[in-house]
Design a protein around this motif. Structure first.
Motif, PDB file in Angstrom:
ATOM      1  N   TYR A 224      43.739  40.732  28.212  1.00 60.83           N
ATOM      2  CA  TYR A 224      43.880  41.680  29.314  1.00 60.83           C
ATOM      3  C   TYR A 224      45.352  42.009  29.549  1.00 60.83           C
ATOM      4  O   TYR A 224      46.245  41.226  29.213  1.00 60.83           O
ATOM      5  CB  TYR A 224      43.286  41.101  30.600  1.00 60.83           C
ATOM      6  CG  TYR A 224      41.784  40.985  30.575  1.00 60.83           C
ATOM      7  CD1 TYR A 224      40.968  42.107  30.672  1.00 60.83           C
ATOM      8  CD2 TYR A 224      41.168  39.742  30.444  1.00 60.83           C
ATOM      9  CE1 TYR A 224      39.590  42.005  30.633  1.00 60.83           C
ATOM     10  CE2 TYR A 224      39.788  39.622  30.403  1.00 60.83           C
ATOM     11  CZ  TYR A 224      39.007  40.761  30.501  1.00 60.83           C
ATOM     12  OH  TYR A 224      37.641  40.655  30.450  1.00 60.83           O
TER      13      TYR A 224
ATOM     14  N   PRO B 170      43.640  44.694  36.033  1.00 57.97           N
ATOM     15  CA  PRO B 170      43.836  44.602  34.584  1.00 57.97           C
ATOM     16  C   PRO B 170      42.909  45.553  33.841  1.00 57.97           C
ATOM     17  O   PRO B 170      41.911  46.030  34.385  1.00 57.97           O
ATOM     18  CB  PRO B 170      43.471  43.149  34.278  1.00 57.97           C
ATOM     19  CG  PRO B 170      42.434  42.812  35.315  1.00 57.97           C
ATOM     20  CD  PRO B 170      42.845  43.566  36.555  1.00 57.97           C
TER      21      PRO B 170
ATOM     22  N   THR C  84      50.440  40.442  29.970  1.00 58.68           N
ATOM     23  CA  THR C  84      49.201  40.253  29.208  1.00 58.68           C
ATOM     24  C   THR C  84      48.829  38.779  29.142  1.00 58.68           C
ATOM     25  O   THR C  84      49.692  37.902  29.249  1.00 58.68           O
ATOM     26  CB  THR C  84      49.340  40.812  27.774  1.00 58.68           C
ATOM     27  OG1 THR C  84      50.423  40.153  27.096  1.00 58.68           O
ATOM     28  CG2 THR C  84      49.609  42.307  27.792  1.00 58.68           C
TER      29      THR C  84
ATOM     30  N   ALA D 265      47.910  43.958  32.684  1.00 59.84           N
ATOM     31  CA  ALA D 265      48.030  44.553  34.015  1.00 59.84           C
ATOM     32  C   ALA D 265      49.504  44.789  34.326  1.00 59.84           C
ATOM     33  O   ALA D 265      50.364  44.017  33.893  1.00 59.84           O
ATOM     34  CB  ALA D 265      47.404  43.641  35.073  1.00 59.84           C
TER      35      ALA D 265
END
Length: 262
Positions: A72, A127, A87, A74
């Motif tokens: 993920y 995210p 990440t 964000a």
């Protein structure tokens, strides 16, 4: 320009073109995104007031019997969100009762395990998935991922450097490079993903589908089937993805087809 030697004039003209190239390709997009970011009213002002709760991207483990691997990304907090994503990696073996999340951060334990919800917001920013793999394919990859996490060479206290690296994104890029079957590229705004030590300037891209050149994260170039074409200047990345058509615009990130691998 009278009095200038032709060779000197040619050099100045060349340097002027380089400067204009840098301004047009990197500085103008950065400035535009910085302006847009400062006008937002939903940016958390500090760590305490930020929302770190689950973004509900993952089902409860009890509802997911199969193995899961996910990466993920964000946006980071406050002004740093203008240019960068954070990440992290999430894994869950088949039948496991919980997800395991790995982050490299600049505080606390060298590699943080389960410090936040596996699909949690980062500094209030939701995210988005970079990779999601489930089932037998995920089950095969998890031992390799855990081994890569354990072998990260910059995991000790004091080995974190927010810019240009090694940082949280250098850590995830290391895992991607160690497990190329993940077949994914981090967002162009994952600042630090291209960091390499000076004694290791040239090498394969994390997907091992191309070549990467990096001057310790200050400038570089990547050419790969998964990564596409990327030019790195002071951590800002511009480029193009041919495999899944998209533009990579400094500070703004990727604009085009969704890159996620399901």
């Amino acid at each position: 320009m009278e009095g200038l030697h032709p060779h000197t004039f040619a050099v100045m003209a060349f340097l002027s073109r380089i400067l204009l190239f840098i301004i047009g390709l990197f500085i103008l997009p950065l400035g535009a995104h910085a302006l847009w970011w400062t006008l937002r009213e939903d940016v958390a002002p500090n760590w305490r007031s930020a929302d770190w709760s689950s973004a509900k991207l993952l089902k409860p483990p009890s509802e997911v019997p199969q193995a899961v691997v996910a990466v993920y990304a964000a946006r980071v907090g406050r002004w740093r969100g203008i240019v960068a994503h954070h990440t992290w990696i999430v894994v869950k073996e088949a039948g496991a009762g919980q997800y395991t999340r790995y982050d490299k951060v600049g505080w606390g334990s060298p590699v943080r395990t389960n410090g936040w919800a596996p699909d949690g917001r980062w500094f209030g920013n939701a995210p988005h998935p970079v990779v999601v793999i489930e089932g037998d394919a995920a089950e095969r990859l998890i031992p390799q991922i855990r081994k890569a996490v354990a072998s990260y060479p910059y995991a000790s206290y004091g080995a974190y450097n927010a810019w240009p690296g090694p940082n949280s994104n250098t850590f995830v890029a290391h895992v991607l490079r160690s497990v190329p079957e993940l077949n994914a590229a981090l967002p162009p705004t994952a600042l630090g993903k291209d960091w390499r030590p000076l004694q290791d300037i040239v090498g394969l891209t994390p997907s091992r589908t191309g070549i990467q050149i990096s001057l310790a994260g200050y400038a570089g170039l990547a050419l790969g089937w998964v990564e596409g074409v990327e030019i790195d200047f002071m951590g800002l990345v511009a480029g193009i993805d041919i495999r899944r058509p998209a533009l990579k615009i400094p500070a703004w990130g990727r604009i085009g087809m969704d890159p996620i691998t399901w």
